[in-house]
Design a protein around this motif. Sequence first.
Motif, PDB file in Angstrom:
ATOM      1  N   TYR A   8      53.540 109.935 -29.547  1.00 36.67           N
ATOM      2  CA  TYR A   8      53.414 108.698 -28.768  1.00 36.67           C
ATOM      3  C   TYR A   8      52.053 108.043 -29.024  1.00 36.67           C
ATOM      4  CZ  TYR A   8      52.090 105.762 -24.860  1.00 36.67           C
ATOM      5  OH  TYR A   8      51.604 104.723 -24.118  1.00 36.67           O
ATOM      6  N   ALA A   9      50.969 108.841 -28.939  1.00 37.40           N
ATOM      7  CA  ALA A   9      49.619 108.293 -29.124  1.00 37.40           C
ATOM      8  C   ALA A   9      49.474 107.657 -30.507  1.00 37.40           C
ATOM      9  CB  ALA A   9      48.582 109.405 -28.942  1.00 37.40           C
ATOM     10  N   LEU A  10      50.057 108.322 -31.522  1.00 40.02           N
ATOM     11  CA  LEU A  10      49.963 107.834 -32.898  1.00 40.02           C
ATOM     12  C   LEU A  10      50.621 106.458 -33.044  1.00 40.02           C
ATOM     13  CD1 LEU A  10      49.819 107.991 -36.014  1.00 40.02           C
ATOM     14  CD2 LEU A  10      51.732 109.587 -35.952  1.00 40.02           C
ATOM     15  N   ILE A  16      53.385 100.058 -32.145  1.00 45.01           N
ATOM     16  CA  ILE A  16      54.815 100.169 -32.450  1.00 45.01           C
ATOM     17  C   ILE A  16      55.613 100.647 -31.238  1.00 45.01           C
ATOM     18  CG2 ILE A  16      56.502 101.424 -33.869  1.00 45.01           C
ATOM     19  CD1 ILE A  16      54.396 101.523 -36.077  1.00 45.01           C
ATOM     20  N   LEU A  17      54.957 101.444 -30.353  1.00 43.83           N
ATOM     21  CA  LEU A  17      55.686 102.137 -29.294  1.00 43.83           C
ATOM     22  C   LEU A  17      55.001 101.949 -27.950  1.00 43.83           C
ATOM     23  CD1 LEU A  17      58.169 104.063 -29.163  1.00 43.83           C
ATOM     24  CD2 LEU A  17      56.575 105.978 -29.386  1.00 43.83           C
ATOM     25  N   SER A  18      55.745 101.450 -26.955  1.00 37.25           N
ATOM     26  CA  SER A  18      55.213 101.350 -25.594  1.00 37.25           C
ATOM     27  C   SER A  18      55.560 102.618 -24.828  1.00 37.25           C
ATOM     28  CB  SER A  18      55.804 100.140 -24.875  1.00 37.25           C
ATOM     29  OG  SER A  18      57.180 100.377 -24.606  1.00 37.25           O
ATOM     30  N   ARG A  19      54.902 102.808 -23.673  1.00 36.73           N
ATOM     31  CA  ARG A  19      55.182 104.010 -22.873  1.00 36.73           C
ATOM     32  C   ARG A  19      56.639 104.023 -22.403  1.00 36.73           C
ATOM     33  NH1 ARG A  19      52.560 108.903 -22.541  1.00 36.73           N
ATOM     34  NH2 ARG A  19      54.133 110.065 -21.439  1.00 36.73           N
ATOM     35  N   ALA A  20      57.139 102.860 -21.983  1.00 40.23           N
ATOM     36  CA  ALA A  20      58.522 102.790 -21.502  1.00 40.23           C
ATOM     37  C   ALA A  20      59.508 103.140 -22.620  1.00 40.23           C
ATOM     38  CB  ALA A  20      58.806 101.386 -20.966  1.00 40.23           C
ATOM     39  N   GLN A  21      59.239 102.628 -23.835  1.00 34.66           N
ATOM     40  CA  GLN A  21      60.099 102.965 -24.971  1.00 34.66           C
ATOM     41  C   GLN A  21      60.062 104.461 -25.259  1.00 34.66           C
ATOM     42  OE1 GLN A  21      58.249 100.176 -27.786  1.00 34.66           O
ATOM     43  NE2 GLN A  21      60.291  99.364 -28.233  1.00 34.66           N
ATOM     44  N   PHE A  22      58.847 105.019 -25.199  1.00 36.38           N
ATOM     45  CA  PHE A  22      58.685 106.448 -25.474  1.00 36.38           C
ATOM     46  C   PHE A  22      59.493 107.295 -24.487  1.00 36.38           C
ATOM     47  CE2 PHE A  22      56.146 110.318 -24.396  1.00 36.38           C
ATOM     48  CZ  PHE A  22      56.411 111.030 -25.554  1.00 36.38           C
ATOM     49  N   GLU A  23      59.436 106.952 -23.192  1.00 35.33           N
ATOM     50  CA  GLU A  23      60.183 107.715 -22.183  1.00 35.33           C
ATOM     51  C   GLU A  23      61.687 107.591 -22.427  1.00 35.33           C
ATOM     52  OE1 GLU A  23      58.935 109.836 -20.340  1.00 35.33           O
ATOM     53  OE2 GLU A  23      56.817 109.289 -20.362  1.00 35.33           O
ATOM     54  N   ASP A  24      62.144 106.379 -22.815  1.00 32.04           N
ATOM     55  CA  ASP A  24      63.567 106.191 -23.131  1.00 32.04           C
ATOM     56  C   ASP A  24      63.971 107.047 -24.329  1.00 32.04           C
ATOM     57  OD1 ASP A  24      63.863 104.394 -21.089  1.00 32.04           O
ATOM     58  OD2 ASP A  24      63.730 102.600 -22.357  1.00 32.04           O
ATOM     59  N   LEU A  25      63.104 107.088 -25.339  1.00 33.76           N
ATOM     60  CA  LEU A  25      63.387 107.892 -26.530  1.00 33.76           C
ATOM     61  C   LEU A  25      63.459 109.379 -26.196  1.00 33.76           C
ATOM     62  CD1 LEU A  25      60.992 106.164 -29.091  1.00 33.76           C
ATOM     63  CD2 LEU A  25      63.488 106.208 -29.232  1.00 33.76           C
ATOM     64  N   ARG A  26      62.524 109.822 -25.351  1.00 35.24           N
ATOM     65  CA  ARG A  26      62.489 111.245 -24.994  1.00 35.24           C
ATOM     66  C   ARG A  26      63.741 111.630 -24.214  1.00 35.24           C
ATOM     67  NH1 ARG A  26      56.909 113.988 -23.086  1.00 35.24           N
ATOM     68  NH2 ARG A  26      57.114 112.622 -21.282  1.00 35.24           N
ATOM     69  N   THR A  27      64.183 110.749 -23.317  1.00 33.80           N
ATOM     70  CA  THR A  27      65.405 111.004 -22.546  1.00 33.80           C
ATOM     71  C   THR A  27      66.617 111.054 -23.470  1.00 33.80           C
ATOM     72  OG1 THR A  27      64.443 109.871 -20.642  1.00 33.80           O
ATOM     73  CG2 THR A  27      66.831 110.159 -20.651  1.00 33.80           C
ATOM     74  N   GLU A  28      66.674 110.090 -24.393  1.00 35.44           N
ATOM     75  CA  GLU A  28      67.776 110.043 -25.365  1.00 35.44           C
ATOM     76  C   GLU A  28      67.815 111.327 -26.192  1.00 35.44           C
ATOM     77  OE1 GLU A  28      70.724 108.602 -28.165  1.00 35.44           O
ATOM     78  OE2 GLU A  28      70.236 108.107 -26.099  1.00 35.44           O
ATOM     79  N   ALA A  29      66.639 111.782 -26.646  1.00 30.11           N
ATOM     80  CA  ALA A  29      66.570 113.000 -27.467  1.00 30.11           C
ATOM     81  C   ALA A  29      67.014 114.222 -26.663  1.00 30.11           C
ATOM     82  CB  ALA A  29      65.143 113.194 -27.991  1.00 30.11           C
ATOM     83  N   ALA A  30      66.538 114.338 -25.394  1.00 28.63           N
ATOM     84  CA  ALA A  30      66.868 115.498 -24.554  1.00 28.63           C
ATOM     85  C   ALA A  30      68.352 115.526 -24.215  1.00 28.63           C
ATOM     86  CB  ALA A  30      66.034 115.466 -23.276  1.00 28.63           C
ATOM     87  N   ASN A  31      68.924 114.359 -23.900  1.00 26.72           N
ATOM     88  CA  ASN A  31      70.318 114.304 -23.469  1.00 26.72           C
ATOM     89  C   ASN A  31      71.306 114.541 -24.601  1.00 26.72           C
ATOM     90  OD1 ASN A  31      69.488 113.799 -20.879  1.00 26.72           O
ATOM     91  ND2 ASN A  31      69.849 111.591 -20.954  1.00 26.72           N
TER      92      ASN A  31
END
Length: 561
Positions: A8-10, A16-31
Amino acid sequence: MPRDEQIYALFHERGILSRAQFEDLRTEAANNGKSLLQAMIDFGIVSEAEYHHAVADHLGVEYLDLEGWEAAPETQRLLSAGLARLHGALPVGETDDGTLTLALVDPFDQHAVEDLRFALGRSIQIAVAPAHQIEDRLRRYYGADTASLDDVLKQLGAGSLSFGADAAVVDPEAEANSAPIIRFVDLIVAQAIQDRASDIHFEPFENEFKIRYRVDGALYEMAPPPRHLAPAVTSRVKVMAGLNIAERRVPQDGRIQKRLGEKSVDLRVSTLPTQHGESVVLRVLDRSVVNLDLETLGMPPWLYDYLLRTLDKPNGIFIVTGPTGSGKTTTLYSCLRKINTVDAKLLTVEDPVEYDLEGIVQVPVQESIGLNFARVLRAFLRQDPDRIMVGETRDLETAQIAIQASLTGHLVFTTLHTNDAPGAVTRLLDMGVEPFLLSATLEAVLAQRLIRRICTHCRVEYKPTEAVLRQLGLTPEQIGAKKFFYGKGCDHCNQTGYRGRKGIYELMDMNDSVRELINQRAPTVTLKQKAVQLGMATLRDDGLRSIYEGETTVEEVLKYT
């Protein structure tokens, strides 16, 4: 910093990536069981090449495209098959000064780099390459590495290590960081995860050092390593868990996070001083093995439907009961995931937190600073929760606060250690809970056990003897044409006849008749008789259902019910 946060930091730095996008991506990956990279590609945020170029630039290392590249045999031999597969490391060359260049499946894994540096005794330089290219070459070059553990044991047994005879003289850290010991412990852990073990036991005795795995609830012993390795192996595990390796007089608890390729596995570590050294147990918490979806627990349809109705209730207490290792926490986690929606605030207090659940506030108990279940639960009531999970109700204070929470409009999930569902009521009354409060708040008690499934590859039908049927309390007339099965044993199940486990359940629903008995402080036997009379299926009944469906054996049901 955790790997995902580094990613995320990178990409946040690059805009390229906002915090909200990152959380959505992490949820998508986990689910959906994806890697974070795959989720980023699917969402169109970066291409695979852009991702790896950015990572290489961030780490200040070389990017390699391995398309069409093949390692020469001498390059392949720079790393043993065991270490290559364990750490997801592909040797791509070496420099004149002896530095080994490795392409890692996970280039952020500094633990792997340190372990390899210790194990090989040489400098390591990493490179970044697409993970699928590395994994493809690891499979082709190294394949299965069955002999590696035997090789390490032979090396250790041949006296390649000089320590062990006089623990007072030898530096424990030197023991723990010796290359053969690092390889040995890493391979033991990798083998356990590959065999779907839930626990790894390192047990020192006077004349031997035992290593055992628990798979599907049963313990299996490995070929024991030499006795003198016990202190070194224990020290290595303690170093990995960040424990005090010089302290051998008191129990210690810690945690290890291990990456095997794209998979992250948590190991919960517990040490116990014994007469002949420290006994160490590693609990394997592998999210890829444990499915936390309520639909996959194998419950009968009527019980699944009942649970869904209970989860929709606005308040009350729902108890899951059973011995240690019976899957109580998995059941509660699955319930929480089912009701984990945006409009619900979920809080849990656990000892310890076994799995991180996205979107749920989880608090670990820390008895050493006075942070116990009761204290955390009291604080929960000021956090505006909708649902609360209490890892275990151990004392009257915790029980009273849980009841208070349910009376003030919260649904509370908790566990108890009792043999059956009616026993949970008696246990709470024995703690000192007032009967009228318990009858007013308790919604249901679910007792459960985990029994082993028959291996589907070697399942064979047979006709049980009358003696076996008598043990189950049945007659030949009662079973009629029902079929019985067992597993002969095959390579898929390591000749055990069993592979995997399933739950059997006993649900005691609360109704006016049962509530009246609770108010009268009726004994467990009376409660059970009334519940059965009102239609409760006991653990034995559900076990028989599993036998008739060809999922388990008579021996398993007799063992656990």
